[in-house]
Design an enzyme around this catalytic site. Structure first.
Site, PDB file in Angstrom:
ATOM      1  N   GLU A  85      41.647  42.741  42.155  1.00 33.38           N
ATOM      2  CA  GLU A  85      41.435  41.834  41.017  1.00 33.38           C
ATOM      3  C   GLU A  85      40.316  42.321  40.105  1.00 33.38           C
ATOM      4  OE1 GLU A  85      39.415  38.120  41.800  1.00 33.38           O
ATOM      5  OE2 GLU A  85      40.591  37.088  40.255  1.00 33.38           O
ATOM      6  N   GLU A 138      42.200  28.378  40.224  1.00 33.70           N
ATOM      7  CA  GLU A 138      40.860  28.776  40.643  1.00 33.70           C
ATOM      8  C   GLU A 138      39.850  28.362  39.581  1.00 33.70           C
ATOM      9  OE1 GLU A 138      39.929  32.982  40.977  1.00 33.70           O
ATOM     10  OE2 GLU A 138      39.108  32.591  42.947  1.00 33.70           O
TER      11      GLU A 138
END
Ligand SMILES: O=C(O)[C@@H](O)C(=O)CO
Ligand SMILES: [Mg+2]
Length: 261
Positions: free
Chosen positions: A140, A238
């Site tokens: 990520e 998130e």
């Protein structure tokens, strides 16, 4: 179909970790993600997920001393043994939880040849072990402007360069819409271009990393665009709820199980 996963590290923070599974089910989620489950017995996590009918779709490999400010150790040459022990632990949990993907964090490290070669070797190590369990390793890019200054890769190009050099089929991109809005924008076209390489997505609005609708990103349009592209993975929620998590879920109603909410 847009599949949303509740992020139990950032949502329902008024509840103990395991009770967050029940709250996510009650809110209409079918999947959950979290950062680090390692303080909880894996059998307890698996049992609660099963009781609530929730898929565990992602969590992180151990990432060093998080409370002490570390944000991953895979690129740190003096932490290889610790990283690889963490891979074993992470895979033990993934097997217990039936989780098919793990996020590997590089850490805050200089863009040196030694750190890069350490990272690549660690990704290969993790990917080869994970492949035996059918688990994907996700990389990520994280914004280096607000959340993690000095993180090893902050753009999709940088992350894909690492993924390409590792050259393992079960290493894929974790595309966090919030981070990428900050670092490079052009969300719709980038997601379309990189769709085959994206193993997981996450969302939050910008600025502030709170619920969709609290900032500049047009999530109703973007989520329908992602759906129209045929993305069949999960999108982790998130974000830091501005107030009560459930009260802030109005934006998600079109995508949640109404029979549960
Ligand atoms: O975007 C994030 O912060 C998370 O996906 C993560 O795992 C690193 O903090
Ligand atoms: Mg993220």
């Amino acid at each position: 179909m847009v599949k949303l996963a509740a992020n139990l590290s950032m949502m329902f923070q008024d509840l103990p970790f395991l009770d967050r599974f029940d709250a996510a089910e009650a809110a209409g989620f079918s999947g959950v993600e979290f950062m680090f489950p390692y303080d909880t017995d894996p059998a307890d996590v698996a049992g609660r997920a099963r009781k609530c009918g929730l898929e565990v779709v992602l969590f992180n490999l151990p990432a060093g001393d998080w409370a002490g400010g570390e944000r991953g150790i895979a690129a740190l040459p003096d932490r290889v043994e610790e990283f690889r022990a963490g891979v074993t632990k992470g895979l033990d949990y993934a097997r217990a939880l039936g989780c098919p993907r793990l996020h590997l964090m590089a850490g805050k490290a200089p863009a040196s040849a030694e750190c890069r070669s350490t990272l690549i070797a660690n990704i290969v190590h993790a990917a080869e072990l994970a492949a035996a369990d059918g688990v994907e390793i996700l990389i990520e890019p994280i914004n280096t402007r607000v959340d993690i200054p000095g993180y090893f890769y902050g753009t999709t190009d940088d992350a894909l360069s690492v993924i390409d050099e590792a050259a393992r089929g079960n290493v894929r991109l974790q595309y966090d819409i919030y981070h990428m809005q900050i670092m490079e924008g052009d969300l719709a076209r980038t997601i379309e271009r990189l769709l085959p390489r994206i193993g997981h997505m996450q969302l939050a609005d910008n600025p502030g990393r709170a619920e969709p609708g609290s900032g500049e990103i047009n999530y109703p349009w973007l989520l329908s665009h992602i759906d129209a592209l045929g993305y069949d993975g999960w999108i982790g929620c998130e974000y830091r709820p501005a107030a009560d998590t459930k009260a802030g879920l109005g934006w998600a109603q079109p995508y949640l199980n109404s029979r549960r909410a």
